[in-house]
Structures are given as structure tokens and as C-alpha cells.
Design an enzyme around this catalytic site. Structure first.
Site, PDB file in Angstrom:
ATOM      1  N   GLY A  64       0.743  -1.231   0.152  1.00  0.00           N
ATOM      2  CA  GLY A  64       0.080  -0.035   0.211  1.00  0.00           C
ATOM      3  C   GLY A  64       0.798   1.214   0.014  1.00  0.00           C
TER       4      GLY A  64
ATOM      5  N   ASP B 121      -3.395 -12.601   4.201  1.00  0.00           N
ATOM      6  CA  ASP B 121      -4.720 -12.223   4.470  1.00  0.00           C
ATOM      7  C   ASP B 121      -5.122 -11.962   5.838  1.00  0.00           C
ATOM      8  OD1 ASP B 121      -7.211 -11.462   4.937  1.00  0.00           O
ATOM      9  OD2 ASP B 121      -8.148 -13.093   3.668  1.00  0.00           O
TER      10      ASP B 121
ATOM     11  N   TYR C 111     -15.183   4.272   8.500  1.00  0.00           N
ATOM     12  CA  TYR C 111     -13.896   4.501   8.754  1.00  0.00           C
ATOM     13  C   TYR C 111     -13.427   5.078  10.132  1.00  0.00           C
ATOM     14  CZ  TYR C 111      -9.129   5.934   7.511  1.00  0.00           C
ATOM     15  OH  TYR C 111      -7.444   6.074   7.327  1.00  0.00           O
TER      16      TYR C 111
ATOM     17  N   LYS D 215     -11.438   3.568  13.298  1.00  0.00           N
ATOM     18  CA  LYS D 215     -10.289   4.195  13.887  1.00  0.00           C
ATOM     19  C   LYS D 215     -10.548   4.292  15.402  1.00  0.00           C
ATOM     20  CE  LYS D 215      -7.754   4.109  10.291  1.00  0.00           C
ATOM     21  NZ  LYS D 215      -6.592   3.210  10.103  1.00  0.00           N
TER      22      LYS D 215
HETATM   23  C1  AKB Z   1      -8.196   9.037   3.961  1.00  0.00           C
HETATM   24  O1  AKB Z   1      -8.536   9.960   3.302  1.00  0.00           O
HETATM   25  O2  AKB Z   1      -8.961   7.977   4.095  1.00  0.00           O
HETATM   26  C2  AKB Z   1      -6.878   8.839   4.695  1.00  0.00           C
HETATM   27  C3  AKB Z   1      -6.931   9.377   6.223  1.00  0.00           C
HETATM   28  C4  AKB Z   1      -6.851  10.779   6.155  1.00  0.00           C
HETATM   29  O3  AKB Z   1      -7.047   8.690   6.924  1.00  0.00           O
HETATM   30  N1  AKB Z   1      -5.774   9.482   3.892  1.00  0.00           N
END
Ligand code: AKB
Length: 317
Positions: A11, A52, A141, A145
Site C-alpha cells: 500500500g 490475508d 472508517y 479508527k
Molecule cells: C483517507 O483519506 O481515508 C486517509 C486518512 C486521512 O485517513 N488518507
């Protein structure tokens, strides 16, 4: 860190971090892993394994096979992809993280995973966002986090795993494209400016977000991992940033070098909503005082370097 295993090594962060770690710790000491085979020779100077991260048994098998003492867990879906595939994101981002933490616990390995400015939400203070503050993200996301930060703390307090993390802003680099992030435009701008002299941005002109150049991000990971444990009060995870910029700021800076560059806007509602829920600028004071975080690049010197490196790499002219 002596023997390091990196997940998501193909990545954006992983490919450069693997090369940097091999430079510093030795080629055979850094085990690169990813879910797919590398397409080119980039990581062929050291061990590579298909992994994985959802397969906890394989994870443990490789960590034991190579007698790993540090796990840098990067495999995850970024914000825009996670928003389009929330269940897949929950599975990969959370099950993968749990496997990585469990493996670290079982072999007593030091552990790093990145958090993000995405761990903040619309109710977080927008400007100079403090290290410790309200975290109620409204994206899958962001939820991943925050859960990741808490789980990492849990493994530290309950099991004594040496967990460490950084809340990364948008990361800008010229080697490996990110893919699926909200801040990806900040890389596309440079590539399109050189290739076509124009770029259509999917975020509105005035959207402020934190950013950092990849060399500073790599240095931050390594400095944090090498910092003395007793100095770390916040661990999971530290705010880090080098600049707070808008798409308009990038365009102006690029025009200093490429005066004919034209930027227009076609706002993508999904990514704009994500960006609007994130801070304008975060405060990295804890990272500075606890382990000496000090980025070297601002918008000006990063732009010079990006244009130079991309030009060399791609021979646009
Ligand atoms: C995203 O845009 O998802 C990442 C981040 C800021 O965590 N680059």
C-alpha cells in the site's frame, strides 16, 4: 525494533515504510506481507509473504517463522471505500486489527497501527483539535479508527502489549498511490498538473484538511517506535500534522511552478461529507513534547519536491 513484520506492505505507506525499514534495520529483518503478490521488483530485496490479515493462524505462523519482535499493521480500507462498503470495512479493519493485536500479545511483539484524522467527527472542535477531545465520528472508517485506538489501549493496559499509534492526516507521496481515501486529491493534483495541466477536484475549493509529506510520516512512525516507552502518555494515538491546506491552496502553490495549471471543481457528495466531518487543523503538541515529532516539509518545500520527483519518475516533458 529488530525483526519487523509489515502488513499491507504494497500500500501507500507500506511500500515506502518497508524500503525505509530495510535500509535501517537490514533487508532480511523486514518481512513484507500483503494479500497479493507484488507486481514489480520493488520489494524483492527481502522476505515477502502473502498474508490475508483476516487469517489469524497464518498471521501467527509467519510471526513465529521469522521470530518477529515488532508488528506494523497497515492493512485497512481507507475512508471513501469504507463508506461505500461499510460491512466489508468493519470486517477487514476490525478483524484484521484484532488478529494483529492478538498475535502481538501471543509473541510479546511491539505493535503499531495508524489511526487518522478520520477518528474525529462533526462535534469535535474544528480548529487546533486537541489530542484528547470529543470523538464521535460519523463514518464507518472513523468508527473503525476510534475502536482501533481503544482496542490498542486495552491491549496495553490489560496485557502489557507495547502498542503505539499515530492519527495521520492526508499523506502525500509520489511512489505508490493510496486509493479509496478522501485526501487522495492532494496527490492527484500534482500528477494531473504535470500530465495534463489541469485537475478537476472532487472536494470544494475551501475545504481545509491536515496533510503531511510521506518522508515525515515515515520518520514519525520510526521515531515513535524507537521512543522510550515511559515517555509515552498518549500512545494510541498521537495527533500528527505538518500543514492545514485547502484544494485552493494547493492550486496556488502549484501555479507558482506551472503558471498555466488550471483547477476546477466537481464536488463528490460522499467524499465532501466525509471531509466536512473532519477537523480543519489538529494540534500535534503531545507528539512534539512526548517523543519529539518535528516535520520537515511544509506546502512550499513539499511542492518543489513532489514536482521534481514526479517529473523524474514519469518524464512528462
Ligand atoms: C483517507 O483519506 O481515508 C486517509 C486518512 C486521512 O485517513 N488518507
Amino acid at each position: 525494533m529488530k525483526r519487523i513484520l509489515i502488513t499491507g506492505a504494497l500500500g501507500q505507506i507500506g511500500s515506502e515504510l518497508t524500503m525505509k525499514c530495510r535500509e535501517i534495520y537490514g533487508e532480511d529483518q523486514v518481512i513484507a506481507t500483503d494479500i497479493r503478490q507484488p507486481k514489480d521488483e520493488k520489494l524483492s530485496n527481502g522476505p515477502f509473504e502473502i498474508l490475508d490479515v483476516m487469517d489469524g493462524n497464518k498471521f501467527l505462523e509467519y510471526v513465529k517463522k521469522y521470530r518477529v519482535d515488532s508488528i506494523l499493521h497497515l492493512a485497512a480500507l481507507l475512508s471513501a471505500t469504507a463508506e461505500n462498503h461499510p460491512l466489508k470495512a468493519w470486517k477487514l479493519n476490525m478483524d484484521g486489527l484484532l488478529n494483529a493485536l492478538e498475535t502481538s500479545r501471543l509473541v510479546k511483539a511491539q505493535f503499531f497501527t495508524p489511526s487518522s484524522i478520520g477518528a474525529f467527527g462533526p462535534s469535535t472542535p474544528k480548529n487546533n483539535t486537541p489530542q484528547v477531545t470529543l470523538q464521535r465520528p460519523t463514518t464507518m472508517y472513523g468508527i473503525n479508527k476510534v475502536a482501533g485506538e481503544l482496542l490498542s489501549d486495552y491491549y496495553f493496559y490489560k496485557y502489557g502489549v507495547d502498542t503505539r499509534g499515530l492519527r495521520f492526516p492526508g499523506l502525500i507521496s509520489y511512489l505508490t498511490p493510496p486509493g479509496g481515501g478522501t485526501t487522495d486529491y492532494a496527490i492527484e493534483i500534482y500528477e494531473e498538473a504535470l500530465k495534463n495541466g489541469r485537475y478537476t477536484c472532487y472536494l470544494a475549493k475551501g475545504t481545509s484538511l491536515d496533510m503531511m509529506y510521506m518522508p515525515d510520516a515515515l520518520a514519525a512512525i520510526l521515531d515513535l517506535m524507537e521512543a522510550e516507552s515511559s515517555k509515552l502518555k498518549h500512545r494510541n494515538s498521537y495527533n500528527v500534522t505538518a500543514m492545514s491546506v485547502t484544494p485552493g491552496d494547493f492550486a496556488k502553490e502549484i501555479q507558482k511552478h506551472l503558471p498555466h495549471f488550471v483547477m476546477d471543481y466537481n464536488v463528490d457528495p460522499v467524499r465532501q461529507r466525509i471531509a466536512d466531518s473532519w477537523p480543519n487543523s489538529i494540534d500535534a503538541a503531545a507528539a512534539k513534547s512526548e517523543w519529539g515529532f518535528k516535520p520537515a516539509y511544509d506546502l512550499e518545500n513539499m511542492t518543489i519536491d513532489m514536482l521534481e520527483k514526479l517529473t523524474k519518475q514519469n518524464s512528462y516533458f
